[in-house]
Design an enzyme around this catalytic site. Structure first.
Site, PDB file in Angstrom:
ATOM      1  N   LYS A 139       0.839  -1.208   0.000  1.00 26.83           N
ATOM      2  CA  LYS A 139       0.000   0.000   0.000  1.00 26.83           C
ATOM      3  C   LYS A 139       0.873   1.258   0.000  1.00 26.83           C
ATOM      4  CE  LYS A 139      -2.137  -1.223   3.847  1.00 26.83           C
ATOM      5  NZ  LYS A 139      -1.449  -2.483   4.179  1.00 26.83           N
ATOM      6  N   ARG A 142     -10.326  -0.087   8.428  1.00 26.35           N
ATOM      7  CA  ARG A 142      -9.710  -1.343   8.828  1.00 26.35           C
ATOM      8  C   ARG A 142     -10.624  -2.215   9.660  1.00 26.35           C
ATOM      9  NH1 ARG A 142      -3.956  -0.055   8.776  1.00 26.35           N
ATOM     10  NH2 ARG A 142      -2.786  -1.682   9.781  1.00 26.35           N
TER      11      ARG A 142
HETATM   12  P1  AP5 Z   1       4.687  -1.530   2.032  1.00 28.81           P
HETATM   13  O1  AP5 Z   1       4.217  -0.856   0.809  1.00 28.81           O
HETATM   14  O2  AP5 Z   1       5.455  -0.707   3.027  1.00 28.81           O
HETATM   15  O3  AP5 Z   1       3.486  -2.313   2.737  1.00 28.81           O
HETATM   16  P2  AP5 Z   1       2.084  -1.784   3.281  1.00 28.81           P
HETATM   17  O4  AP5 Z   1       0.988  -2.434   2.513  1.00 28.81           O
HETATM   18  O5  AP5 Z   1       2.075  -0.290   3.348  1.00 28.81           O
HETATM   19  O6  AP5 Z   1       2.087  -2.459   4.712  1.00 28.81           O
HETATM   20  P3  AP5 Z   1       2.102  -1.841   6.183  1.00 28.81           P
HETATM   21  O7  AP5 Z   1       2.899  -2.759   7.035  1.00 28.81           O
HETATM   22  O8  AP5 Z   1       2.478  -0.396   6.187  1.00 28.81           O
HETATM   23  O9  AP5 Z   1       0.601  -1.980   6.525  1.00 28.81           O
HETATM   24  P4  AP5 Z   1      -0.019  -2.021   7.884  1.00 28.81           P
HETATM   25  O10 AP5 Z   1      -1.423  -1.986   7.479  1.00 28.81           O
HETATM   26  O11 AP5 Z   1       0.351  -3.129   8.777  1.00 28.81           O
HETATM   27  O12 AP5 Z   1       0.624  -0.745   8.662  1.00 28.81           O
HETATM   28  P5  AP5 Z   1       0.037   0.685   8.998  1.00 28.81           P
HETATM   29  O13 AP5 Z   1       1.153   1.617   8.997  1.00 28.81           O
HETATM   30  O14 AP5 Z   1      -1.154   0.980   8.180  1.00 28.81           O
HETATM   31  O15 AP5 Z   1       5.597  -2.780   1.594  1.00 28.81           O
HETATM   32  C1  AP5 Z   1       6.223  -3.613   2.553  1.00 28.81           C
HETATM   33  C2  AP5 Z   1       7.607  -4.042   2.055  1.00 28.81           C
HETATM   34  O16 AP5 Z   1       7.467  -4.843   0.894  1.00 28.81           O
HETATM   35  C3  AP5 Z   1       8.513  -2.880   1.651  1.00 28.81           C
HETATM   36  O17 AP5 Z   1       9.828  -3.162   2.080  1.00 28.81           O
HETATM   37  C4  AP5 Z   1       8.437  -2.840   0.126  1.00 28.81           C
HETATM   38  O18 AP5 Z   1       9.650  -2.373  -0.458  1.00 28.81           O
HETATM   39  C5  AP5 Z   1       8.181  -4.306  -0.221  1.00 28.81           C
HETATM   40  N1  AP5 Z   1       7.317  -4.444  -1.412  1.00 28.81           N
HETATM   41  C6  AP5 Z   1       6.193  -3.729  -1.683  1.00 28.81           C
HETATM   42  N2  AP5 Z   1       5.643  -4.127  -2.852  1.00 28.81           N
HETATM   43  C7  AP5 Z   1       6.453  -5.134  -3.317  1.00 28.81           C
HETATM   44  C8  AP5 Z   1       6.411  -5.955  -4.485  1.00 28.81           C
HETATM   45  N3  AP5 Z   1       5.448  -5.816  -5.405  1.00 28.81           N
HETATM   46  N4  AP5 Z   1       7.391  -6.879  -4.633  1.00 28.81           N
HETATM   47  C9  AP5 Z   1       8.390  -7.004  -3.702  1.00 28.81           C
HETATM   48  N5  AP5 Z   1       8.477  -6.257  -2.590  1.00 28.81           N
HETATM   49  C10 AP5 Z   1       7.517  -5.325  -2.387  1.00 28.81           C
HETATM   50  O19 AP5 Z   1      -0.479   0.470  10.493  1.00 28.81           O
HETATM   51  C11 AP5 Z   1       0.413   0.283  11.577  1.00 28.81           C
HETATM   52  C12 AP5 Z   1      -0.365   0.223  12.894  1.00 28.81           C
HETATM   53  O20 AP5 Z   1      -1.061   1.481  13.105  1.00 28.81           O
HETATM   54  C13 AP5 Z   1      -1.474  -0.832  12.968  1.00 28.81           C
HETATM   55  O21 AP5 Z   1      -0.967  -2.079  13.355  1.00 28.81           O
HETATM   56  C14 AP5 Z   1      -2.414  -0.206  13.997  1.00 28.81           C
HETATM   57  O22 AP5 Z   1      -1.925  -0.387  15.308  1.00 28.81           O
HETATM   58  C15 AP5 Z   1      -2.349   1.273  13.681  1.00 28.81           C
HETATM   59  N6  AP5 Z   1      -3.371   1.676  12.684  1.00 28.81           N
HETATM   60  C16 AP5 Z   1      -3.137   2.232  11.466  1.00 28.81           C
HETATM   61  N7  AP5 Z   1      -4.292   2.483  10.824  1.00 28.81           N
HETATM   62  C17 AP5 Z   1      -5.286   2.066  11.645  1.00 28.81           C
HETATM   63  C18 AP5 Z   1      -6.704   2.043  11.531  1.00 28.81           C
HETATM   64  N8  AP5 Z   1      -7.343   2.476  10.437  1.00 28.81           N
HETATM   65  N9  AP5 Z   1      -7.403   1.524  12.571  1.00 28.81           N
HETATM   66  C19 AP5 Z   1      -6.797   1.089  13.690  1.00 28.81           C
HETATM   67  N10 AP5 Z   1      -5.470   1.072  13.866  1.00 28.81           N
HETATM   68  C20 AP5 Z   1      -4.704   1.558  12.854  1.00 28.81           C
HETATM   69 MG    MG Z   2       2.142   1.139   4.903  1.00 34.31          MG
END
Ligand code: AP5
Ligand code: MG
Ligand code: ZN
Length: 220
Positions: A13, A88
């Site tokens: 994402k 989420r």
């Molecule tokens: P990346 O693009 O960084 O992954 P992502 O989908 O953004 O995953 P996140 O871990 O950021 O999602 P998340 O939902 O757990 O975290 P968030 O910050 O929202 O890619 C990951 C890796 O893969 C990178 O190294 C990239 O280079 C590689 N990659 C990408 N695409 C690739 C491809 N095609 N091929 C190979 N490699 C690839 O949330 C964190 C925390 O915040 C949650 O746990 C929660 O506690 C809180 N939170 C956030 N939003 C909410 C909400 N709406 N409600 C409640 N709690 C929330």
């Molecule tokens: Mg992310």
């Protein structure tokens, strides 16, 4: 146009968001990035979110929605927002749908990044991000490594690992996704949101091309 970038932790994402946001000229709003910012600044919101994030659990819906509602009313969001990591839970989806319809906006287009769980843990544990907020470039130790180890190609900043990207917390985040977030996609489909299903296992550029092509049909 509002776009919901949907998918499990590590689906790509954040990696794809910049390109979509540029192509559609809408701001990228990642609730996770906002919480991490507050955590770093030591605000009350950051203090509240910290425990949930460190355990890989979700921050309570009302807290998240207040933050999103504030963001939705800013001037640059009037023409649409690219949501990343929101909604989420089904409750968050309901709150968003109510807000959008009250404000005369449609349901938004969902971009669903489909990636199997076996690929997600190595993506998360190998992720590194530039320390400079103004840069924020993302890397992966194996799939998208920087030229010089530990150093950002773009700005020379140090590359950091997210605290919740250790294997134990990553596995918990995937459990939480399965039980609380995956049902949101079914809810959105039931409520007639258009969903663009994307194979997120392809290379980063190929995924970006598929999203851009797919979105053209909705923005035309
Ligand atoms: P990346 O693009 O960084 O992954 P992502 O989908 O953004 O995953 P996140 O871990 O950021 O999602 P998340 O939902 O757990 O975290 P968030 O910050 O929202 O890619 C990951 C890796 O893969 C990178 O190294 C990239 O280079 C590689 N990659 C990408 N695409 C690739 C491809 N095609 N091929 C190979 N490699 C690839 O949330 C964190 C925390 O915040 C949650 O746990 C929660 O506690 C809180 N939170 C956030 N939003 C909410 C909400 N709406 N409600 C409640 N709690 C929330
Ligand atoms: Mg992310
Ligand atoms: Zn950088």
């Amino acid at each position: 146009m509002d776009v919901i970038l949907f998918g499990p932790p590590g689906a790509g994402k954040g990696t794809q968001a910049g390109r979509i946001s540029d192509a559609l000229s809408i701001p990228h709003v990642s609730t996770g990035d906002i919480f991490r910012y507050h955590l770093k600044q030591g605000t009350d919101l950051g203090t509240l979110a910290r425990g949930y994030m460190d355990r890989g659990e979700l921050v309570p819906d009302e807290v998240v929605f207040k933050l999103v509602a504030d963001r939705l009313t800013q001037d640059d969001a009037l023409g649409g927002i690219l949501f990343d990591g929101f909604p989420r839970t089904v409750r968050q989806a309901e709150l968003l749908a109510d807000w959008l319809s009250t404000n005369g906006r449609g349901t938004g287009v969902v971009v669903n990044l489909d990636v199997p769980e076996s690929i997600l843990v190595p993506r998360l544990t190998g992720r590194r991000t530039c320390e400079n907020k103004s840069c924020g470039a993302g890397y992966h130790l194996v799939f998208s490594p920087p030229v010089a180890h530990g150093v950002c190609d773009r700005c020379g900043g140090k590359l950091l690992q997210r605290k919740d990207d250790n294997e134990e917390t990553a596995l918990n985040r995937l459990d939480v996704y399965r039980s609380q977030t995956a049902p949101v996609l079914a809810w959105l489909r039931q409520h007639d949101a258009p969903v663009l299903d994307i194979d997120g296992t392809k290379a980063i550029d190929a995924v970006g091309n598929d999203i851009e092509e797919g979105l053209k049909a909705f923005s035309a």
